[in-house]
Enzyme design. Structure first.
Site, short mmCIF file in Angstrom:
data_model
loop_
_atom_site.label_atom_id
_atom_site.label_comp_id
_atom_site.label_asym_id
_atom_site.label_seq_id
_atom_site.Cartn_x
_atom_site.Cartn_y
_atom_site.Cartn_z
N ASP A 249 0.86 -1.19 0.00
CA ASP A 249 0.00 0.00 0.00
C ASP A 249 0.89 1.24 0.00
O ASP A 249 1.70 1.43 0.91
CB ASP A 249 -0.85 -0.05 1.28
N ILE A 250 0.73 2.09 -0.98
CA ILE A 250 1.61 3.26 -1.10
C ILE A 250 1.45 4.23 0.07
O ILE A 250 2.39 4.92 0.45
CB ILE A 250 1.41 3.97 -2.46
N ASN B 197 -5.55 13.30 -11.17
CA ASN B 197 -6.22 13.70 -12.41
C ASN B 197 -5.87 15.15 -12.71
O ASN B 197 -5.34 15.86 -11.84
CB ASN B 197 -7.74 13.50 -12.28
N GLY C 39 -9.56 5.14 -6.19
CA GLY C 39 -8.31 4.39 -6.31
C GLY C 39 -7.24 4.86 -5.34
O GLY C 39 -7.51 5.19 -4.19
N VAL C 40 -6.02 4.91 -5.83
CA VAL C 40 -4.89 5.27 -4.98
C VAL C 40 -5.00 6.72 -4.52
O VAL C 40 -4.62 7.07 -3.39
CB VAL C 40 -3.56 4.95 -5.71
N ASP C 41 -5.55 7.57 -5.36
CA ASP C 41 -5.76 8.98 -5.04
C ASP C 41 -6.66 9.12 -3.80
O ASP C 41 -6.33 9.84 -2.85
CB ASP C 41 -6.42 9.62 -6.27
N SER D 294 -1.93 4.98 -14.06
CA SER D 294 -2.87 4.77 -15.19
C SER D 294 -3.47 3.36 -15.31
O SER D 294 -4.30 3.14 -16.19
CB SER D 294 -2.23 5.13 -16.55
N GLY E 219 -5.40 1.64 -13.27
CA GLY E 219 -6.65 1.39 -12.57
C GLY E 219 -7.80 1.97 -13.40
O GLY E 219 -8.08 1.50 -14.51
N TYR F 245 -7.92 4.47 -15.22
CA TYR F 245 -7.52 4.99 -16.54
C TYR F 245 -7.29 3.89 -17.57
O TYR F 245 -7.03 4.17 -18.74
CB TYR F 245 -6.30 5.91 -16.42
P1 ADP Z 1 -5.42 5.72 -12.54
O1 ADP Z 1 -6.62 6.62 -12.60
O2 ADP Z 1 -4.12 6.44 -12.87
O3 ADP Z 1 -5.61 4.47 -13.33
P2 ADP Z 1 -5.97 4.31 -10.03
O4 ADP Z 1 -5.80 4.83 -8.66
O5 ADP Z 1 -7.34 3.94 -10.47
O6 ADP Z 1 -5.27 5.37 -10.98
O7 ADP Z 1 -5.05 3.03 -10.19
C1 ADP Z 1 -3.65 3.06 -10.33
C2 ADP Z 1 -3.06 1.81 -9.73
O8 ADP Z 1 -2.98 1.97 -8.30
C3 ADP Z 1 -3.89 0.55 -9.95
O9 ADP Z 1 -3.03 -0.48 -10.41
C4 ADP Z 1 -4.46 0.24 -8.57
O10 ADP Z 1 -4.62 -1.15 -8.38
C5 ADP Z 1 -3.37 0.78 -7.67
N1 ADP Z 1 -3.74 1.09 -6.26
C6 ADP Z 1 -4.96 1.30 -5.73
N2 ADP Z 1 -4.84 1.57 -4.40
C7 ADP Z 1 -3.51 1.52 -4.10
C8 ADP Z 1 -2.75 1.69 -2.90
N3 ADP Z 1 -3.31 2.00 -1.74
N4 ADP Z 1 -1.39 1.56 -2.99
C9 ADP Z 1 -0.79 1.29 -4.17
N5 ADP Z 1 -1.46 1.11 -5.32
C10 ADP Z 1 -2.80 1.23 -5.29
#
Ligand code: ADP
Length: 181
Positions: free
Chosen positions: A18-19, A32, A40-42, A125, A127, A129
């Site tokens: 987890d980042i 974005n 998602g990660v954001d 990108s 997830g 995207y």
């Molecule tokens: P994007 O809109 O750029 O695609 P997302 O957040 O939807 O961004 O996804 C980007 C990547 O981050 C995906 O592979 C997703 O599985 C991953 N992700 C989601 N949550 C976390 C987290 N807590 N830590 C690390 N990676 C994550």
């Protein structure tokens, strides 16, 4: 189990995790263009880091696809969040690869400008995207390896992959690239 590659004394490592838990000096957010908290990660970064990140991002206001901007990291362990905007995947022939490489490179430039030693990336990108993991992994890893070769800082770049599928895609690609280099 982390996978590490050394390049001119600098390190690229892959971990599954987890980042938002990373103790690197900066973590990169998959943001974005409007820098508005999303899913998602954001979403995870803003939830755990608290409102100051969105407040700072709001003052910056906009970040074009392929670019990256910096805010503080609120309550997170990192000191900075580097907000990178990767491309939305259409058909793979609309400049996505160059924009994705640029999002990684620009994030690394922000880290260099801040004099940071360590930075962690999510898989930009891939997830919401829609960028296929198998296509994104070689672009991400090649861009990072090229950058590490040419710069003293950051000296540690960690890719934090969410889930086994993402980790495997990046690990297989990194092993292949390391053999070719
Ligand atoms: P994007 O809109 O750029 O695609 P997302 O957040 O939807 O961004 O996804 C980007 C990547 O981050 C995906 O592979 C997703 O599985 C991953 N992700 C989601 N949550 C976390 C987290 N807590 N830590 C690390 N990676 C994550």
């Amino acid at each position: 189990m982390p996978l590490r590659v050394k390049i001119d004394g600098k390190t690229l490592e892959l971990v599954s995790g987890d980042i938002t838990e990373q103790e690197t000096e900066a973590i990169v957010n998959a943001a974005n263009e409007r820098l508005i908290p999303g899913g998602g990660v954001d979403g995870a970064i803003h939830r755990k880091g608290g409102p100051s990140i969105a407040e700072e991002a709001h003052k910056i206001g906009h970040c074009p696809t392929g670019s990256a901007v910096v805010t503080g990291a609120g309550r997170l362990k990192a000191r900075y969040v580097i907000h990178a905007v990767g491309p939305i995947y259409r058909d793979g022939k609309s400049g996505e690869a160059e924009l994705l490489a640029s999002a990684y490179r620009e994030s690394l430039k922000r880290a260099t400008e801040l004099g940071l030693s360590s930075v962690a990336f999510p898989s930009l990108s891939t997830g919401a995207y829609g960028y296929p993991l198998e296509e994104a992994a070689p672009i991400a890893l090649t861009t990072i390896l090229d950058y590490l070769k040419e710069h003293e800082k950051p000296s540690l770049v960690r890719m934090v992959l969410w889930g086994e599928k993402a980790y495997q895609a990046y690990a297989e690609t990194l092993k292949r690239l390391a053999k070719e280099r």
